[in-house]
Design a protein around this motif. Structure first.
Motif, PDB file in Angstrom:
ATOM      1  N   LYS A  36       0.757  -1.087  -0.010  1.00 34.07           N
ATOM      2  CA  LYS A  36       0.179  -0.064  -0.060  1.00 34.07           C
ATOM      3  C   LYS A  36       1.358   1.233   0.001  1.00 34.07           C
ATOM      4  O   LYS A  36       1.186   1.326   0.726  1.00 34.07           O
ATOM      5  CB  LYS A  36      -1.008  -0.438   1.204  1.00 34.07           C
ATOM      6  CG  LYS A  36      -1.706  -1.468   0.936  1.00 34.07           C
ATOM      7  CD  LYS A  36      -2.915  -1.244   2.487  1.00 34.07           C
ATOM      8  CE  LYS A  36      -4.294  -2.206   2.187  1.00 34.07           C
ATOM      9  NZ  LYS A  36      -4.873  -2.263   3.347  1.00 34.07           N
ATOM     10  N   LEU A  37       1.164   1.580  -1.680  1.00 36.68           N
ATOM     11  CA  LEU A  37       1.880   2.763  -1.407  1.00 36.68           C
ATOM     12  C   LEU A  37       1.566   4.083  -0.956  1.00 36.68           C
ATOM     13  O   LEU A  37       0.414   4.939  -2.060  1.00 36.68           O
ATOM     14  CB  LEU A  37       2.295   2.708  -2.954  1.00 36.68           C
ATOM     15  CG  LEU A  37       3.497   1.528  -2.976  1.00 36.68           C
ATOM     16  CD1 LEU A  37       4.074   1.333  -4.878  1.00 36.68           C
ATOM     17  CD2 LEU A  37       4.881   1.698  -1.640  1.00 36.68           C
ATOM     18  N   SER A  38       2.353   5.104  -0.448  1.00 39.77           N
ATOM     19  CA  SER A  38       1.686   6.286  -0.509  1.00 39.77           C
ATOM     20  C   SER A  38       2.350   7.242  -0.880  1.00 39.77           C
ATOM     21  O   SER A  38       3.892   6.758  -0.437  1.00 39.77           O
ATOM     22  CB  SER A  38       0.313   6.825   0.544  1.00 39.77           C
ATOM     23  OG  SER A  38       1.439   6.741   2.068  1.00 39.77           O
ATOM     24  N   ILE A  39       2.373   8.747  -0.767  1.00 38.93           N
ATOM     25  CA  ILE A  39       3.273   9.696  -0.660  1.00 38.93           C
ATOM     26  C   ILE A  39       2.892  10.857  -0.185  1.00 38.93           C
ATOM     27  O   ILE A  39       1.945  11.188   0.294  1.00 38.93           O
ATOM     28  CB  ILE A  39       3.840   9.980  -2.166  1.00 38.93           C
ATOM     29  CG1 ILE A  39       2.709  10.959  -2.990  1.00 38.93           C
ATOM     30  CG2 ILE A  39       4.188   9.224  -3.303  1.00 38.93           C
ATOM     31  CD1 ILE A  39       2.651  11.533  -4.457  1.00 38.93           C
ATOM     32  N   PHE A  69      16.003  21.642  -2.717  1.00 36.53           N
ATOM     33  CA  PHE A  69      15.643  19.988  -3.363  1.00 36.53           C
ATOM     34  C   PHE A  69      14.122  19.609  -2.378  1.00 36.53           C
ATOM     35  O   PHE A  69      14.110  19.540  -1.061  1.00 36.53           O
ATOM     36  CB  PHE A  69      16.656  18.633  -2.503  1.00 36.53           C
ATOM     37  CG  PHE A  69      18.071  19.526  -3.544  1.00 36.53           C
ATOM     38  CD1 PHE A  69      18.175  18.934  -4.834  1.00 36.53           C
ATOM     39  CD2 PHE A  69      19.480  19.953  -3.039  1.00 36.53           C
ATOM     40  CE1 PHE A  69      19.383  19.121  -5.105  1.00 36.53           C
ATOM     41  CE2 PHE A  69      20.131  20.189  -3.836  1.00 36.53           C
ATOM     42  CZ  PHE A  69      20.468  20.615  -4.863  1.00 36.53           C
ATOM     43  N   LEU A  70      13.570  19.228  -3.410  1.00 33.62           N
ATOM     44  CA  LEU A  70      12.243  18.738  -2.866  1.00 33.62           C
ATOM     45  C   LEU A  70      12.192  17.534  -3.157  1.00 33.62           C
ATOM     46  O   LEU A  70      11.820  17.076  -3.770  1.00 33.62           O
ATOM     47  CB  LEU A  70      10.433  19.756  -3.200  1.00 33.62           C
ATOM     48  CG  LEU A  70      11.088  21.052  -3.163  1.00 33.62           C
ATOM     49  CD1 LEU A  70      12.080  22.050  -3.781  1.00 33.62           C
ATOM     50  CD2 LEU A  70       9.458  22.100  -3.472  1.00 33.62           C
ATOM     51  N   ARG A  71      11.794  16.825  -2.148  1.00 36.06           N
ATOM     52  CA  ARG A  71      11.346  15.291  -2.388  1.00 36.06           C
ATOM     53  C   ARG A  71      10.069  14.739  -1.656  1.00 36.06           C
ATOM     54  O   ARG A  71       9.811  15.106  -0.962  1.00 36.06           O
ATOM     55  CB  ARG A  71      12.655  14.622  -1.162  1.00 36.06           C
ATOM     56  CG  ARG A  71      14.540  15.123  -1.761  1.00 36.06           C
ATOM     57  CD  ARG A  71      15.037  14.273  -1.110  1.00 36.06           C
ATOM     58  NE  ARG A  71      14.918  14.771   0.422  1.00 36.06           N
ATOM     59  CZ  ARG A  71      15.507  14.353   1.269  1.00 36.06           C
ATOM     60  NH1 ARG A  71      16.983  13.021   1.299  1.00 36.06           N
ATOM     61  NH2 ARG A  71      15.828  14.323   2.559  1.00 36.06           N
ATOM     62  N   LEU A  72       9.454  13.801  -2.348  1.00 35.39           N
ATOM     63  CA  LEU A  72       8.275  13.235  -1.654  1.00 35.39           C
ATOM     64  C   LEU A  72       8.760  11.991  -1.506  1.00 35.39           C
ATOM     65  O   LEU A  72       9.585  10.980  -1.204  1.00 35.39           O
ATOM     66  CB  LEU A  72       7.839  12.640  -3.270  1.00 35.39           C
ATOM     67  CG  LEU A  72       7.194  13.340  -4.404  1.00 35.39           C
ATOM     68  CD1 LEU A  72       6.985  12.875  -5.643  1.00 35.39           C
ATOM     69  CD2 LEU A  72       6.261  14.586  -3.952  1.00 35.39           C
ATOM     70  N   TRP A  73       8.538  12.237  -0.566  1.00 37.64           N
ATOM     71  CA  TRP A  73       8.444  10.938   0.421  1.00 37.64           C
ATOM     72  C   TRP A  73       7.463   9.936   0.323  1.00 37.64           C
ATOM     73  O   TRP A  73       6.882   9.881   0.497  1.00 37.64           O
ATOM     74  CB  TRP A  73       8.037  10.989   2.087  1.00 37.64           C
ATOM     75  CG  TRP A  73       8.319   9.785   2.877  1.00 37.64           C
ATOM     76  CD1 TRP A  73       7.234   9.558   4.023  1.00 37.64           C
ATOM     77  CD2 TRP A  73       9.584   9.244   3.364  1.00 37.64           C
ATOM     78  NE1 TRP A  73       7.367   7.712   4.373  1.00 37.64           N
ATOM     79  CE2 TRP A  73       9.113   7.784   4.481  1.00 37.64           C
ATOM     80  CE3 TRP A  73      11.086   9.125   3.517  1.00 37.64           C
ATOM     81  CZ2 TRP A  73       9.613   6.786   5.146  1.00 37.64           C
ATOM     82  CZ3 TRP A  73      11.610   7.483   3.755  1.00 37.64           C
ATOM     83  CH2 TRP A  73      11.782   7.413   5.207  1.00 37.64           C
ATOM     84  N   VAL A  74       8.200   8.399   0.041  1.00 37.13           N
ATOM     85  CA  VAL A  74       6.908   7.359  -0.143  1.00 37.13           C
ATOM     86  C   VAL A  74       7.299   6.405   0.333  1.00 37.13           C
ATOM     87  O   VAL A  74       8.319   5.467   0.826  1.00 37.13           O
ATOM     88  CB  VAL A  74       6.950   6.858  -1.366  1.00 37.13           C
ATOM     89  CG1 VAL A  74       6.547   5.744  -2.553  1.00 37.13           C
ATOM     90  CG2 VAL A  74       7.903   8.033  -2.794  1.00 37.13           C
TER      91      VAL A  74
END
Length: 225
Positions: A36-39, A69-74
């Motif tokens: 179950k993946l979320s960001i 730097f902008l990052r998505l936490w997956v």
């Protein structure tokens, strides 16, 4: 006394079932045990950070400055996720009359996973264990004095682009977004999970502000749904 006539058939059926379970157990388990993946992305550290950068050419430092730097936490809240990817499906911008239009110069492709061992060959697929996560590079914004950040058509001196961190930098420069309001459509998927859609609403003013507390408010606004 002979056993009933049906006993051999039951024994044969039980043997067949046991063999089928042994052969296909892993496949059957995978049908039920899905990741179950979320960001998420918060406009604050550690999701978004200001880092020193040095531009080097031929072994010589051409420029030193700072870059956001902008990052998505997956995050994986389910079972083991295999070959996870974050794909930018489309980018659209808001026109003067309120309607949106696709950025035709943008080429849909995967984003990079953060902290790849070789920046020239970024990891675009990764595995994520249950109850764990990994950062995916989403975008960067550099000081406009950076010589590699040439202004695009319609921009003025002193403005910066919002650079999506795609797996490659296309010759169209479509990943470099000029000041505007955008909708960025993302798909998060794995080889054992169906794609899940997310929409990123970006308000980009083109202003590079050295103070993060002001940059993440006055310079840009981001909302993920």
């Amino acid at each position: 006394m002979n056993p009933p006539y049906w006993v051999p058939f039951v024994a044969a059926a039980a043997t067949l079932i046991a063999a089928m379970v042994a052969l296909f157990k892993e496949d059957v388990v995978k049908l039920w045990r899905k990741p179950k993946l979320s960001i998420r992305m918060l406009l604050e550290s550690p999701d978004c950070v200001l880092m020193p950068v040095t531009v080097v050419s031929g072994g010589t430092a051409l420029w030193q400055g700072y870059c956001y730097f902008l990052r998505l936490w997956v995050e994986n809240k389910g079972y083991f996720a295999e070959r996870v990817q974050v794909y930018v499906k489309s980018v659209s911008y808001q026109m003067g009359d309120g309607r949106s239009k696709i950025v035709e110069e943008f080429i849909p492709m995967n984003l990079r996973w953060a902290d790849s061992p070789d920046p020239t060959r970024p990891i675009i697929f990764e595995s994520i264990n249950p109850s764990m996560g990994r950062y995916c590079d989403f975008a960067s914004v550099s000081d406009p004095t950076n010589p590699t950040e040439r202004i695009r058509e319609g921009m003025t001196n002193g403005e910066s682009t919002f650079n999506l961190q795609t797996q490659v930098t296309p010759n169209t420069q479509g990943n470099r977004l000029t000041p505007n309001n955008y909708i960025i459509e993302l798909l998060v998927a794995a080889s054992n999970a169906k794609p899940k859609a997310y929409s990123v609403a970006l308000e980009w003013k083109g202003r590079y502000i050295q103070e993060p507390s002001r940059m993440f408010g006055e310079g840009m606004k981001v909302n993920i749904t």
